[in-house]
Design a protein around this motif. Structure first.
Motif, PDB file in Angstrom:
ATOM      1  N   SER A  10       1.022  -1.161   0.569  1.00  0.00           N
ATOM      2  CA  SER A  10      -0.102   0.298  -0.131  1.00  0.00           C
ATOM      3  C   SER A  10       1.027   1.045   0.157  1.00  0.00           C
ATOM      4  O   SER A  10       0.775   1.814  -0.360  1.00  0.00           O
ATOM      5  CB  SER A  10      -1.410   0.181   1.310  1.00  0.00           C
ATOM      6  N   TYR A  11       2.112   0.909   1.199  1.00  0.00           N
ATOM      7  CA  TYR A  11       2.697   2.273   0.988  1.00  0.00           C
ATOM      8  C   TYR A  11       3.362   2.779  -0.300  1.00  0.00           C
ATOM      9  O   TYR A  11       3.811   3.851  -1.178  1.00  0.00           O
ATOM     10  CB  TYR A  11       3.763   1.684   1.821  1.00  0.00           C
ATOM     11  N   LEU A  12       3.790   1.456  -1.248  1.00  0.00           N
ATOM     12  CA  LEU A  12       4.575   1.104  -2.159  1.00  0.00           C
ATOM     13  C   LEU A  12       3.591   2.167  -3.470  1.00  0.00           C
ATOM     14  O   LEU A  12       3.725   3.030  -4.654  1.00  0.00           O
ATOM     15  CB  LEU A  12       5.058   0.046  -2.589  1.00  0.00           C
ATOM     16  N   PHE A  13       2.170   1.630  -2.847  1.00  0.00           N
ATOM     17  CA  PHE A  13       1.239   2.483  -4.552  1.00  0.00           C
ATOM     18  C   PHE A  13       1.041   3.675  -4.169  1.00  0.00           C
ATOM     19  O   PHE A  13       1.079   3.942  -5.205  1.00  0.00           O
ATOM     20  CB  PHE A  13       0.426   1.368  -3.858  1.00  0.00           C
ATOM     21  N   PHE A  14       0.892   4.111  -2.985  1.00  0.00           N
ATOM     22  CA  PHE A  14       0.717   5.227  -2.392  1.00  0.00           C
ATOM     23  C   PHE A  14       1.315   6.067  -2.985  1.00  0.00           C
ATOM     24  O   PHE A  14       1.390   7.347  -3.611  1.00  0.00           O
ATOM     25  CB  PHE A  14       0.399   5.707  -1.082  1.00  0.00           C
ATOM     26  N   LEU A  15       2.999   5.752  -2.651  1.00  0.00           N
ATOM     27  CA  LEU A  15       4.025   6.462  -3.446  1.00  0.00           C
ATOM     28  C   LEU A  15       4.120   7.254  -4.878  1.00  0.00           C
ATOM     29  O   LEU A  15       4.240   7.436  -5.977  1.00  0.00           O
ATOM     30  CB  LEU A  15       5.904   5.696  -3.542  1.00  0.00           C
ATOM     31  N   GLN A  16       3.776   5.723  -5.850  1.00  0.00           N
ATOM     32  CA  GLN A  16       3.852   5.462  -6.991  1.00  0.00           C
ATOM     33  C   GLN A  16       2.571   6.771  -7.640  1.00  0.00           C
ATOM     34  O   GLN A  16       2.490   6.835  -8.320  1.00  0.00           O
ATOM     35  CB  GLN A  16       3.296   4.184  -7.968  1.00  0.00           C
ATOM     36  N   ILE A  17       1.389   6.001  -7.312  1.00  0.00           N
ATOM     37  CA  ILE A  17       0.409   7.692  -7.120  1.00  0.00           C
ATOM     38  C   ILE A  17       0.556   9.128  -6.831  1.00  0.00           C
ATOM     39  O   ILE A  17      -0.032   9.993  -7.697  1.00  0.00           O
ATOM     40  CB  ILE A  17      -0.708   6.537  -6.151  1.00  0.00           C
ATOM     41  N   VAL A  18       1.525   8.998  -5.538  1.00  0.00           N
ATOM     42  CA  VAL A  18       2.150  10.832  -5.519  1.00  0.00           C
ATOM     43  C   VAL A  18       3.060  11.122  -6.695  1.00  0.00           C
ATOM     44  O   VAL A  18       2.351  12.499  -7.879  1.00  0.00           O
ATOM     45  CB  VAL A  18       2.932  10.710  -4.101  1.00  0.00           C
ATOM     46  N   TRP A  19       3.341  10.095  -7.339  1.00  0.00           N
ATOM     47  CA  TRP A  19       4.447  10.457  -8.667  1.00  0.00           C
ATOM     48  C   TRP A  19       3.590  10.854  -9.554  1.00  0.00           C
ATOM     49  O   TRP A  19       3.197  11.966 -10.350  1.00  0.00           O
ATOM     50  CB  TRP A  19       5.534   9.147  -8.765  1.00  0.00           C
ATOM     51  N   LEU A  20       2.429  10.202  -9.770  1.00  0.00           N
ATOM     52  CA  LEU A  20       1.248   9.775 -11.017  1.00  0.00           C
ATOM     53  C   LEU A  20       0.429  11.174 -10.905  1.00  0.00           C
ATOM     54  O   LEU A  20       0.356  11.526 -12.057  1.00  0.00           O
ATOM     55  CB  LEU A  20       0.970   8.728 -11.355  1.00  0.00           C
ATOM     56  N   ALA A  21       0.568  11.657  -9.326  1.00  0.00           N
ATOM     57  CA  ALA A  21      -0.389  12.854  -9.099  1.00  0.00           C
ATOM     58  C   ALA A  21       0.442  13.838  -9.572  1.00  0.00           C
ATOM     59  O   ALA A  21      -0.262  15.035 -10.618  1.00  0.00           O
ATOM     60  CB  ALA A  21      -1.476  12.434  -8.288  1.00  0.00           C
ATOM     61  N   ILE A  22       1.786  14.146  -9.514  1.00  0.00           N
ATOM     62  CA  ILE A  22       2.600  15.557  -9.819  1.00  0.00           C
ATOM     63  C   ILE A  22       2.207  15.318 -11.178  1.00  0.00           C
ATOM     64  O   ILE A  22       3.186  16.629 -11.554  1.00  0.00           O
ATOM     65  CB  ILE A  22       4.046  14.775  -9.325  1.00  0.00           C
ATOM     66  N   ASN A  23       2.290  14.197 -12.667  1.00  0.00           N
ATOM     67  CA  ASN A  23       2.977  14.573 -12.929  1.00  0.00           C
ATOM     68  C   ASN A  23       1.632  14.719 -14.240  1.00  0.00           C
ATOM     69  O   ASN A  23       1.832  16.056 -14.681  1.00  0.00           O
ATOM     70  CB  ASN A  23       2.981  12.593 -14.051  1.00  0.00           C
ATOM     71  N   ILE A  24       0.312  14.177 -13.795  1.00  0.00           N
ATOM     72  CA  ILE A  24      -0.794  14.840 -14.773  1.00  0.00           C
ATOM     73  C   ILE A  24      -0.876  16.220 -14.074  1.00  0.00           C
ATOM     74  O   ILE A  24      -1.454  17.151 -14.607  1.00  0.00           O
ATOM     75  CB  ILE A  24      -1.781  13.931 -13.944  1.00  0.00           C
ATOM     76  N   PHE A  25      -1.120  16.775 -12.774  1.00  0.00           N
ATOM     77  CA  PHE A  25      -1.269  18.127 -12.344  1.00  0.00           C
ATOM     78  C   PHE A  25       0.293  18.911 -13.254  1.00  0.00           C
ATOM     79  O   PHE A  25      -0.357  19.760 -13.929  1.00  0.00           O
ATOM     80  CB  PHE A  25      -0.558  18.042 -10.765  1.00  0.00           C
ATOM     81  N   LEU A  26       1.002  18.300 -13.606  1.00  0.00           N
ATOM     82  CA  LEU A  26       1.950  19.230 -14.456  1.00  0.00           C
ATOM     83  C   LEU A  26       1.593  19.540 -15.797  1.00  0.00           C
ATOM     84  O   LEU A  26       1.440  20.496 -16.112  1.00  0.00           O
ATOM     85  CB  LEU A  26       3.137  18.621 -14.006  1.00  0.00           C
ATOM     86  N   PHE A  27       1.075  18.209 -16.260  1.00  0.00           N
ATOM     87  CA  PHE A  27       0.754  18.517 -17.637  1.00  0.00           C
ATOM     88  C   PHE A  27      -0.090  19.330 -17.168  1.00  0.00           C
ATOM     89  O   PHE A  27      -0.772  19.806 -18.781  1.00  0.00           O
ATOM     90  CB  PHE A  27       0.151  16.782 -18.144  1.00  0.00           C
ATOM     91  N   TRP A  28      -1.709  18.864 -16.850  1.00  0.00           N
ATOM     92  CA  TRP A  28      -2.816  19.726 -16.792  1.00  0.00           C
ATOM     93  C   TRP A  28      -2.572  21.077 -16.466  1.00  0.00           C
ATOM     94  O   TRP A  28      -3.075  21.922 -17.205  1.00  0.00           O
ATOM     95  CB  TRP A  28      -3.520  18.798 -15.803  1.00  0.00           C
ATOM     96  N   TRP A  29      -1.347  21.023 -15.697  1.00  0.00           N
ATOM     97  CA  TRP A  29      -1.256  23.091 -15.210  1.00  0.00           C
ATOM     98  C   TRP A  29      -0.554  24.145 -16.533  1.00  0.00           C
ATOM     99  O   TRP A  29      -1.052  24.940 -17.299  1.00  0.00           O
ATOM    100  CB  TRP A  29      -0.870  23.148 -14.003  1.00  0.00           C
ATOM    101  N   TYR A  30       0.298  22.771 -17.240  1.00  0.00           N
ATOM    102  CA  TYR A  30       1.292  23.379 -17.779  1.00  0.00           C
ATOM    103  C   TYR A  30       0.340  24.061 -18.990  1.00  0.00           C
ATOM    104  O   TYR A  30       0.433  24.680 -19.995  1.00  0.00           O
ATOM    105  CB  TYR A  30       2.447  23.144 -18.387  1.00  0.00           C
TER     106      TYR A  30
END
Length: 568
Positions: A10-30
């Motif tokens: 779950s911890y590993l999955f959470f870290l991957q979700i955070v990494w993916l969320a940052i990618n999605i946010f950066l893409f959407w924002w810019y």
């Protein structure tokens, strides 16, 4: 595996979700910045939707290029892994997945590079078309800006009759973009498992194209080809109004000629920290590699396996760690990882090497292993060593019960473990937390057993002398044999010692029934945390990981199997 393993997953999955969320946010924002920003109205008129489609993945590239070097900073990871103040056991187990994260980030870089490149190909085509268009339109008016000295430009295709290739190879951004893309293609295509195992030199050399990749990445934005209307120009030139009066720009006070400036390069701000960290990492590696290493003994074992015993001033190790080895007589540039097979209690450190490629075969020859006569020590080649570096096997002594699984030469980390257990058991058995070892070794060929059997015999004899033969339970599996060997095994099956290994425990044929093995262990150790350690292929890792999960109980007070795998 069980509650603990589920928490880790779950911890590993959470870290991957955070990494993916940052990618999605950066893409959407810019994407929104370039698709809706007033300063980019005229830029969008030239480039259309491809402006935002090029810039959004560029932001994600900056983020992932910041991360890509961190998982391969081995000294940093070893420091974190060895520092209980920095890392709990759970975090240390995440650090053991560093290469998995490195590959994940690499694929993200490949994806965003593809989107970024395709979008810019459309951008270049649109800019060239606007520059060569004969009909007077807003696009041609914007493209003609900058032709008069003193005016700023928007269309970076400055030639009156440019071609797409001309633009790509005569602009700094285009040229560095081509270099970056070619480097990335070569790095990724040479990183497949087949290339790494069969042509390691190809993998090693092409991977070092990352130097040119990062150099091109930092320089890529210096040309400032993505341009926007300046704030001062926006205050006197409203693009929503003046776009309709483009033929009167500069002639009416309300619509002076728009002024543009390029975006300052930002990539260096993202990657400079990891780049400096990696430079220090390489300096540490270089410093350590320059320290003198003496080969004290070379031992040739069956099945094209040989052992190097070495000494180095100040060298300290833990069980299961690995080192990188370079031999200038073989290659001045190549470094290869090998698990340490010696114990920390010994006054030397050793590695076992199996001949599987050009480099290991050449080292086999320069060490004199292909000769029958005795070799003088002074004739042995110079060796450089970097390490040791931490692995999952360091946590063996954190459990009361462990399961060790080695496949073929993958048994090497457990040679170190078993030796250290032997020393600890002889000197201070009462304070040893580890109380039970289940050891499984899977091999295809009978000769592969020979070099390791002596160690097992020593441990077996010592435990019997200490009246604790049950401390170590080992099972050796032969997974490949022919009819002649099968007949020979049957004839000698009833002898006291095994015909292959000389051990009291008989060799088993085929593969373990892991379901039965795990259920047996679970019944013997209820309410325990059992560490499962593997050094072997991915298919076996998947099987054991599933066994750990399915045979662990949901109750925190029940049996829990904790899976660990060697990665380097």
């Amino acid at each position: 595996s069980g509650a603990s393993e589920n928490k880790l997953r779950s911890y590993l999955f959470f870290l991957q979700i955070v990494w993916l969320a940052i990618n999605i946010f950066l893409f959407w924002w810019y994407y929104l910045v370039y698709d809706l920003g007033r300063e980019y109205i005229y830029t969008r008129e030239l480039l259309g939707p491809f402006l935002a489609l090029a810039r959004a993945p560029a932001a994600c590239l900056n983020f992932n290029c910041m991360l890509i070097l961190l998982p391969v900073c081995r000294n940093l990871l070893s420091f974190l892994r060895g520092s209980s103040a920095c890392c709990s056991v759970r975090v240390r187990r995440q650090l053991d997945r560093n290469l998995t994260f490195h590959k994940l980030v690499a694929w993200a870089i490949a994806l965003h590079t593809t989107i970024h490149t395709i979008a810019h190909l459309f951008n270049v085509e649109r800019l060239v078309d606007a520059r060569t268009e004969e009909q007077r339109t807003l696009k041609t008016a914007l493209s003609d800006l900058g032709d008069i000295p003193g005016d700023s430009y928007l269309n970076f295709a400055r030639s009156k009759d440019p071609g797409c290739l001309y633009v790509a190879f005569t602009t700094l951004a285009g040229l560095t973009g081509v270099i970056i893309t070619l480097c990335l293609i070569l790095i990724i295509t040479s990183s497949t498992k087949t290339i790494r195992r069969s042509y390691f030199e190809v993998f090693w050399f092409t991977h070092h194209l990352f130097i040119f990749f990062f150099a091109g990445l930092v320089i890529h934005g210096v040309g400032k080809i993505v341009r926007k209307q300046t704030p001062d120009s926006l205050s006197v030139h409203d693009p929503d109004t003046c776009a309709k009066n483009y033929t009167l720009w500069g002639e009416i006070p309300s619509c002076p000629k728009p002024q543009f400036s390029g975006n300052p390069p930002m990539t260096w701000k993202w990657v400079v920290g990891p780049m400096i960290l990696y430079v220090f990492e390489r300096l540490v590696r270089f410093w350590r590699s320059q320290q003198k290493v003496v080969i004290t003994k070379v031992v040739t074992h069956p099945f094209q396996t040989y052992e190097l015993q070495m000494k180095k001033k100040g060298f300290k190790m833990e069980v299961g760690q690995y080192i990188f080895v370079q031999c200038p007589a073989v290659s001045m540039l190549e470094w290869h990882p090998f698990t340490l097979t010696s114990a920390p209690e010994e006054d030397y450190f050793s590695i076992h090497i199996r001949v599987v490629g050009d480099w290991t075969e050449r080292l086999f020859q320069v060490c004199g292993c292909d000769k029958q006569e005795f070799q003088d020590a002074w004739k042995l080649p110079k060796i450089a060593v970097d390490g040791p570096f931490g692995t999952a096997s360091e946590d063996v002594f954190s459990y009361e019960t462990v399961v060790l699984v080695g496949a073929g030469i993958g048994v090497t980390p457990f040679a170190s473990v078993l030796k250290s257990v032997w020393y600890k058991y002889c000197n201070d058995a009462l304070n040893l937390k580890l109380k039970k070892i289940y050891f499984y070794w899977l091999c295809r060929d009978t000769h592969a057993f020979e070099w390791f059997a002596d160690l097992l015999q020593s441990v077996e004899t010592q435990l019997q002398e200490k009246n604790n033969p049950d401390f170590l339970s080992y099972n050796i599996y032969l997974t490949g044999w022919d009819e002649f060997q099968a007949a020979h095994f049957m004839v000698h099956h009833d002898e006291e010692k095994d015909v292959i290994t000389g051990l009291k425990q008989k060799t088993l044929y085929g593969r373990p029934n892991w379901e039965n093995e795990f259920k047996t262990i679970a019944s013997q150790h209820p309410s325990s945390r059992v560490g499962v350690f593997l050094c072997g292929p991915e298919a076996l890792a998947d099987t054991l990981n599933k066994m750990c999960i399915s045979n662990s109980e949901a109750d925190p007070r029940g049996i829990h199997f904790i899976f660990n795998k060697e990665n380097f």
